[in-house]
Enzyme design. Structure first.
Site, PDB file in Angstrom:
ATOM      1  N   ARG A  66       0.828  -1.253  -0.176  1.00  0.00           N
ATOM      2  CA  ARG A  66      -0.013   0.021  -0.084  1.00  0.00           C
ATOM      3  C   ARG A  66       0.927   1.368  -0.150  1.00  0.00           C
ATOM      4  NH1 ARG A  66      -3.943   2.522   4.349  1.00  0.00           N
ATOM      5  NH2 ARG A  66      -5.266   3.582   2.948  1.00  0.00           N
ATOM      6  N   HIS A  70       0.652   4.381  -2.524  1.00  0.00           N
ATOM      7  CA  HIS A  70       0.448   5.876  -2.200  1.00  0.00           C
ATOM      8  C   HIS A  70       1.536   6.878  -2.521  1.00  0.00           C
ATOM      9  CE1 HIS A  70      -3.138   5.470   0.831  1.00  0.00           C
ATOM     10  NE2 HIS A  70      -3.277   4.586   0.019  1.00  0.00           N
ATOM     11  N   HIS A 198      -6.012  -5.709  -2.495  1.00  0.00           N
ATOM     12  CA  HIS A 198      -6.997  -6.014  -1.297  1.00  0.00           C
ATOM     13  C   HIS A 198      -7.118  -7.375  -0.997  1.00  0.00           C
ATOM     14  CE1 HIS A 198      -8.439  -1.484  -1.843  1.00  0.00           C
ATOM     15  NE2 HIS A 198      -7.167  -1.564  -1.500  1.00  0.00           N
TER      16      HIS A 198
END
Ligand code: HEM
Ligand SMILES: *[C@@H]1O[C@H](CO)[C@@H](O)[C@H](O)[C@H]1NC(C)=O
Ligand SMILES: *[C@@H]1O[C@H](CO)[C@@H](O)[C@H](O)[C@H]1NC(C)=O
Ligand SMILES: *[C@@H]1O[C@H](CO)[C@@H](O)[C@H](O)[C@H]1NC(C)=O
Ligand SMILES: *[C@@H]1O[C@H](CO)[C@@H](O)[C@H](O)[C@H]1NC(C)=O
Ligand SMILES: *[C@@H]1O[C@H](CO)[C@@H](O)[C@H](O)[C@H]1NC(C)=O
Length: 330
Positions: A66, A70, A198
């Site tokens: 993640r 980002h 996810h």
């Protein structure tokens, strides 16, 4: 059809290359063997550290992947998400819209950078260490292994004010999600493939509670695209008005980076609104069905999309440098 003249072909190729590099500025500078002569063991060193971190905590997988996402979506893949705030500067990672990036990802990159720095000082950027670590976290948890392009420089600024609008939100519509990805040079295929991240990690109840409880959206029942049995399970994990608990994003195989994610969607088992939407929307549903079916297709789509993610907003020349330490500017 007449064969086009060579000059026309050359022009067409030149235009295609120009368009591709416009969509992904700086990406042309990336190379698979970028550190071959300056730090030949860089990837092996990072891999060893990621392996250790993974053995210490499974949270290292999701948090590292993640973090890479980002990093790339805010100011490009330039390590700027790793910078700590100082009294004079609120950094990207502390944007008021709390992105809840877990500490394990930062720990993984910090350790990997320290190990690389010991072998080859001032050579390998934090942005590249993060890109390698994300690839390793994916492949070490059951996802594909793929060569990672390198040569990113670290950015020279990191501000919380650069974050709003750059990242997708769990409650956005498909058109909004596609627009956010498009703004970063990525398309619908990338959105569907990258969302499989996810398949690992956790989310806070606050990110999906509006799908469960009508009190948050007056007059609206539980999200009808949510499998009722799964909805009751999630309600037990997120008691009404209770604490902002953490819930596994893929209950079936929480630590495996696999295409179970897409099979969950087929069963109404997507955790976030943005996950389930990939199956509800008829533009993305065919891709979900084909990735759910085939590990080979999933591996190919994911590897390609992560490589494209790694090209977003890459910096070169005077627009960046190689930081000595990932959390502070040189
Ligand atoms: C499609 C749009 C996306 C939305 C709306 C979205 C949103 C979210 C949200 C709300 C969370 C939970 C955060 C929390 O509650 O702490 C989350 C977690 C996560 N996201 Fe996404 N995300 C998206 C795409 C991606 C992509 C492209 C990647 C990586 C390639 C990614 C990787 C992850 C990972 C690995 C986690 C788990 C983090 C952990 O365990 O610490 N996401 N995402
Ligand atoms: C942001 O998240 C961190 C870690 O979960 C937490 O310690 C901090 O208090 C949060 N900040 C805000 C402004 O919500
Ligand atoms: C969507 O989520 C964001 C961030 O959690 C929140 O600020 C916003 O109000 C939500 N929008 C809607 C329409 O629910
Ligand atoms: C997305 O871009 C990739 C790479 O250019 C391409 O192969 C794929 O077909 C595109 N997908 C869509 C839906 O346009
Ligand atoms: C999706 O559904 C809409 C509304 O039913 C329809 O107009 C559209 O043609 C469909 N698109 C695809 C790709 O099937
Ligand atoms: C999924 O696999 C099944 C069995 O191999 C096949 O019949 C079906 O057509 C496949 N669906 C897609 C969308 O690829």
């Amino acid at each position: 059809m007449a064969r086009p003249r060579p000059s026309v072909v050359v022009l067409a190729v030149a235009v295609a290359v120009a368009v591709a590099s416009l969509a992904q500025p700086g990406a042309a500078d990336l190379k698979l063997d970028y550190y071959a002569s300056t730090c030949p063991n860089a990837e092996a060193i990072v891999r060893g550290v990621v392996q250790q971190r993974l053995q210490a905590t499974i949270r290292a997988v999701g948090s590292t992947v993640r973090l890479f996402f980002h990093d790339c979506f805010v100011e490009g893949c330039d390590g700027s998400v790793l910078i700590e705030s100082t009294p004079g500067n609120q950094a990207e990672k502390d944007a008021s819209d709390n992105k809840s990036l877990a500490s394990e990802g930062f720990d993984t990159v910090r350790s990997a950078k320290a190990a690389v720095e010991a072998a080859c000082p001032d050579t390998v950027s934090c942005a590249d260490v993060l890109a390698i670590a994300a690839r390793d976290a994916i492949s070490m948890s059951g996802g594909p292994f793929f060569p990672v392009e390198l040569g990113r420089l670290d950015g020279l600024s990191s501000t919380a004010s650069s974050v709003p609008g750059q990242l997708p939100e769990a409650n956005q519509t498909m058109d909004q999600l596609l627009a956010v990805f498009k703004a970063h040079g990525l398309n619908m295929s990338d959105l569907v493939a990258l969302s499989a991240a996810h398949s690992v990690g956790l989310a806070h109840c606050s990110k999906f509670a509006s799908r469960l409880y009508s009190y948050q959206l007056p007059g609206q029942p539980t999200d009808p695209t949510l499998n009722p049995k799964y909805a009751r399970f999630l309600e037990s994990k997120c008691p009404d008005g209770g604490p902002d608990n953490l819930v596994l994003m893929d209950q079936a195989s929480p630590a495996q980076f696999d295409n179970q994610y897409y099979r969950n969607l087929q069963d109404g088992g997507g955790l976030l609104g943005s996950d389930q939407l990939l199956y509800t929307d008829n533009r993305t549903r065919p891709m979900v069905d084909s990735l759910a079916n085939s590990t080979a297709a999933f591996y190919r789509a994911l590897a390609d999309a992560v490589v494209r993610l790694g090209r977003v907003g890459v910096k070169s020349g005077r627009r960046g440098n190689v930081r000595k330490q990932c959390d502070v500017f040189n």
